[in-house]
Structure formats: structure tokens, C-alpha cells
Design a protein around this motif. Structure first.
Motif, PDB file in Angstrom:
ATOM      1  N   LEU A  85       0.822  -1.208   0.000  1.00  0.00           N
ATOM      2  CA  LEU A  85       0.000   0.000   0.000  1.00  0.00           C
ATOM      3  C   LEU A  85       0.860   1.264   0.000  1.00  0.00           C
ATOM      4  CD1 LEU A  85      -2.842  -1.063   2.443  1.00  0.00           C
ATOM      5  CD2 LEU A  85      -2.964  -0.824  -0.037  1.00  0.00           C
ATOM      6  N   ALA A  86       2.002   1.222   0.680  1.00  0.00           N
ATOM      7  CA  ALA A  86       2.899   2.377   0.683  1.00  0.00           C
ATOM      8  C   ALA A  86       3.517   2.601  -0.693  1.00  0.00           C
ATOM      9  CB  ALA A  86       3.989   2.198   1.735  1.00  0.00           C
ATOM     10  N   ASN A 113      -5.361   0.779   4.563  1.00  0.00           N
ATOM     11  CA  ASN A 113      -4.655   0.214   5.717  1.00  0.00           C
ATOM     12  C   ASN A 113      -5.633  -0.195   6.806  1.00  0.00           C
ATOM     13  OD1 ASN A 113      -1.816  -0.224   5.855  1.00  0.00           O
ATOM     14  ND2 ASN A 113      -1.528   1.944   5.455  1.00  0.00           N
ATOM     15  N   CYS A 149       2.015   1.866  -3.472  1.00  0.00           N
ATOM     16  CA  CYS A 149       0.920   2.469  -4.245  1.00  0.00           C
ATOM     17  C   CYS A 149       0.789   3.956  -3.923  1.00  0.00           C
ATOM     18  CB  CYS A 149      -0.391   1.751  -3.944  1.00  0.00           C
ATOM     19  SG  CYS A 149      -0.448   0.062  -4.553  1.00  0.00           S
ATOM     20  N   LEU A 150       0.951   4.303  -2.641  1.00  0.00           N
ATOM     21  CA  LEU A 150       0.924   5.720  -2.260  1.00  0.00           C
ATOM     22  C   LEU A 150       2.058   6.480  -2.928  1.00  0.00           C
ATOM     23  CD1 LEU A 150      -0.165   8.047  -0.444  1.00  0.00           C
ATOM     24  CD2 LEU A 150       1.451   7.257   1.290  1.00  0.00           C
ATOM     25  N   PHE A 190      -4.786   5.634   1.143  1.00  0.00           N
ATOM     26  CA  PHE A 190      -3.797   4.819   1.849  1.00  0.00           C
ATOM     27  C   PHE A 190      -4.269   4.483   3.256  1.00  0.00           C
ATOM     28  CE2 PHE A 190      -0.089   4.956   4.746  1.00  0.00           C
ATOM     29  CZ  PHE A 190       0.556   3.793   4.339  1.00  0.00           C
TER      30      PHE A 190
END
Length: 116
Positions: A73-74, A104, A76-77, A100
Motif C-alpha cells: 500500500l505504501a 490500511n 501504491c501511495l 492509503f
């Protein structure tokens, strides 16, 4: 002779990567550090599992999947916040960060459910 040319090529590669990364904005570097932290935490958990054992296997899987999911996810951020990425140019950074945080939250709710 081949070793010296390979060494020179490797040094040139590292120098070019270092100079290119020096131009990276600070917010992207912070996200990179967060990704490295999440992956290193997962590796520490795997090493601990290899040494001690896997008695509460659900706990081990939850911890590792939480770290890996957070790292994904980070990343993707980082892709969404990067100014050089033309695909997300209309997406404000606040919206990317809100996505994000929400993802999460969902990830960790699933992880907590998996723990039992």
C-alpha cells in the motif's frame, strides 16, 4: 582485466543511481524509508519464526501479511504522490493519503479477523 571493467561499471551504476535518487523529493524518500521498515520487519519475523518455531501459525501469518500488505500500500501511495507520474496528475496528494489510510484500515481489520 574483466574484473576491473565490471567493477568500474558497477561503480558507475551506483554513482548514477545515487545522483538520480538525490533529486528525489523528500516526501518520496520518507515513503521509501517506510517501505524498507515494513519489509525489514517482515524479514525479522520470518527469521524469528525460523529460529523459534511456528506454534501460533496464524499470528505469524498475520504479522508477515500485515507488513507486506502495508509495504504494498505504501508503494501504491508513492506511485500516486509522485509528481513525475502523469497517470495520477489530477489526483491530489491528500486524496492519495486518504486512500492509503482507508486501505490500511481495511487491511488491518482483515488481519485482526484472521487472528481469531
Amino acid at each position: 582485466m574483466a574484473k576491473s571493467s565490471a567493477t568500474k561499471d558497477a561503480q558507475a551504476l551506483f554513482h548514477s543511481l545515487r545522483s538520480a535518487y538525490a533529486a528525489t523529493p523528500t516526501n518520496l524518500k520518507i515513503i521509501d524509508l517506510y517501505v524498507i521498515f515494513a519489509i525489514s520487519t517482515a524479514l525479522i519475523q520470518v527469521a524469528y519464526m525460523a529460529i523459534v518455531g511456528t506454534f501460533p501459525f496464524n499470528s505469524f501469518l498475520s504479522g508477515v501479511l500485515s507488513c507486506i500488505g502495508t509495504a504494498v500500500l505504501a508503494v501504491c501511495l508513492r506511485i500516486q504522490v509522485n509528481k513525475e507520474n502523469k497517470e495520477f496528475k489530477d489526483l491530489p496528494p491528500e486524496r492519495a493519503f486518504a486512500d492509503f489510510v482507508l486501505c490500511n484500515l481495511v487491511l488491518h481489520l482483515v488481519i485482526m479477523n484472521f487472528l481469531g
